[in-house]
Design an enzyme around this catalytic site. Structure first.
Site, PDB file in Angstrom:
ATOM      1  N   HIS A  43       2.948  11.646   3.964  1.00 51.61           N
ATOM      2  CA  HIS A  43       2.021  10.707   4.402  1.00 51.61           C
ATOM      3  C   HIS A  43       2.458   9.450   3.779  1.00 51.61           C
ATOM      4  CE1 HIS A  43      -0.208  13.897   5.813  1.00 51.61           C
ATOM      5  NE2 HIS A  43      -1.336  14.055   5.057  1.00 51.61           N
TER       6      HIS A  43
ATOM      7  N   TYR B 179      -4.766   5.367  -6.537  1.00 51.08           N
ATOM      8  CA  TYR B 179      -4.663   6.511  -5.824  1.00 51.08           C
ATOM      9  C   TYR B 179      -3.260   6.678  -5.174  1.00 51.08           C
ATOM     10  CZ  TYR B 179      -5.310   9.823  -1.964  1.00 51.08           C
ATOM     11  OH  TYR B 179      -5.171  10.502  -0.962  1.00 51.08           O
TER      12      TYR B 179
END
Length: 292
Positions: free
Chosen positions: A58, A98
């Site tokens: 990702h 994150y």
């Protein structure tokens, strides 16, 4: 590639992108975004890769612009056949932490520690939700603070009010008085005369006989009970599936001069002999007319 949507519109200087299961190279994606967003004066760009549990890669991107864009094309950020998830970044510091958790991130520009403060209307709604003590008070407070929403969205507001304050079930009040529920005397007598206190099916569970035989047994017990108690045929008799069933008086075995048959016996011995009560014998297993 997603189809064009008339409802799509991106107007935020802080954007968070996620490209799921992307086979492209991170540096190529970074260069594509930098060139694509240059007209909006890029303040900061960060692109990071994340290895997912299924083994695919990702890519996440944090974009900070100096000029607010107005993007209506949902495929604006599509790259090499990969369409990203697009959402405003309300807290840039949290997003950056994150996407950089795996350490594989490429950045350019000066990062801004940006955070969107909750709208004042959200705080007012929160106050209403936390302070209202009933459905009526909740709706009244909304009507006072947000008259437009109350006038145009009352149906949805009532739904949320019922979720916050579930309606209590009303206690049932019978429309009938106690005297209305009492059995009338004529119906009571009919029931006692024509209905048994035990069903035929219940009787057959205890006495393994046929349905017709069980019905005959119950009728016989009812008649016998009335006869022993000196009651008329229209007087209720008590029957029970497991009551002691009286045996019928035997015939010639009782007395040598006893006359058998359906008529009453003339023997003093049989007239003075009380009925024999048995817990195992039912009418279906004894003769209804005596021994022949």
């Amino acid at each position: 590639m997603p189809s064009a949507s008339k409802n799509f519109r991106l107007q935020s200087k802080y954007v968070f992108l996620t490209y799921p299961k992307c086979s492209s190279q991170r540096d190529d994606l970074f260069q594509f975004l930098w060139e694509k967003l240059t007209p909006f004066l890029i303040f900061f760009l960060g692109v990071a890769s994340e290895l997912h549990q299924d083994g695919t890669t990702h890519y996440h991107a944090l974009i900070q612009l100096d000029k607010k864009p107005c993007i209506r094309d949902p495929s604006f950020f599509d790259f090499e056949g990969n369409h990203p998830n697009i959402q405003p970044a309300r807290n840039s510091k949290q997003v950056l932490d994150y996407i950089s958790k795996d350490g594989d991130i490429k950045t350019r520009g000066d990062f801004r520690d940006h955070k969107v403060s909750p709208r004042k209307s959200d705080a007012r709604w929160r106050t209403i939700i936390q302070t209202a003590t009933s459905k009526e008070e909740y709706l009244d407070m909304i009507k006072e603070e947000f008259p437009h929403e109350w006038a145009t969205k009352l149906q949805w507001l009532e739904y949320s009010a019922n979720k916050l304050f579930p309606p209590q079930p009303e206690q049932y009040v019978s429309p009938f008085t106690e005297s209305d529920l009492r059995c009338h005397e004529d119906l009571h007598n009919w029931r006692e005369t024509h209905l048994y206190h035990v069903s035929i099916d219940a009787y057959t569970f205890i006495h393994p006989v046929s349905y017709d035989q069980a019905q005959s047994d119950l009728e016989w017990m009812a008649d016998l009970t009335r006869m022993r108690e000196g009651l008329g045929s229209d007087t209720p008799a008590s029957t029970s599936a497991d009551q002691l069933v009286p045996e019928r008086p035997p015939g010639l075995e009782v007395s040598g001069d006893t006359t058998t048959g359906t008529g009453p016996s003339t023997s003093p011995t049989t007239m003075n002999t009380p009925p024999i009560i048995s817990s195992t014998t039912s009418p279906s297993s004894s003769s209804h007319c005596g021994s022949n």
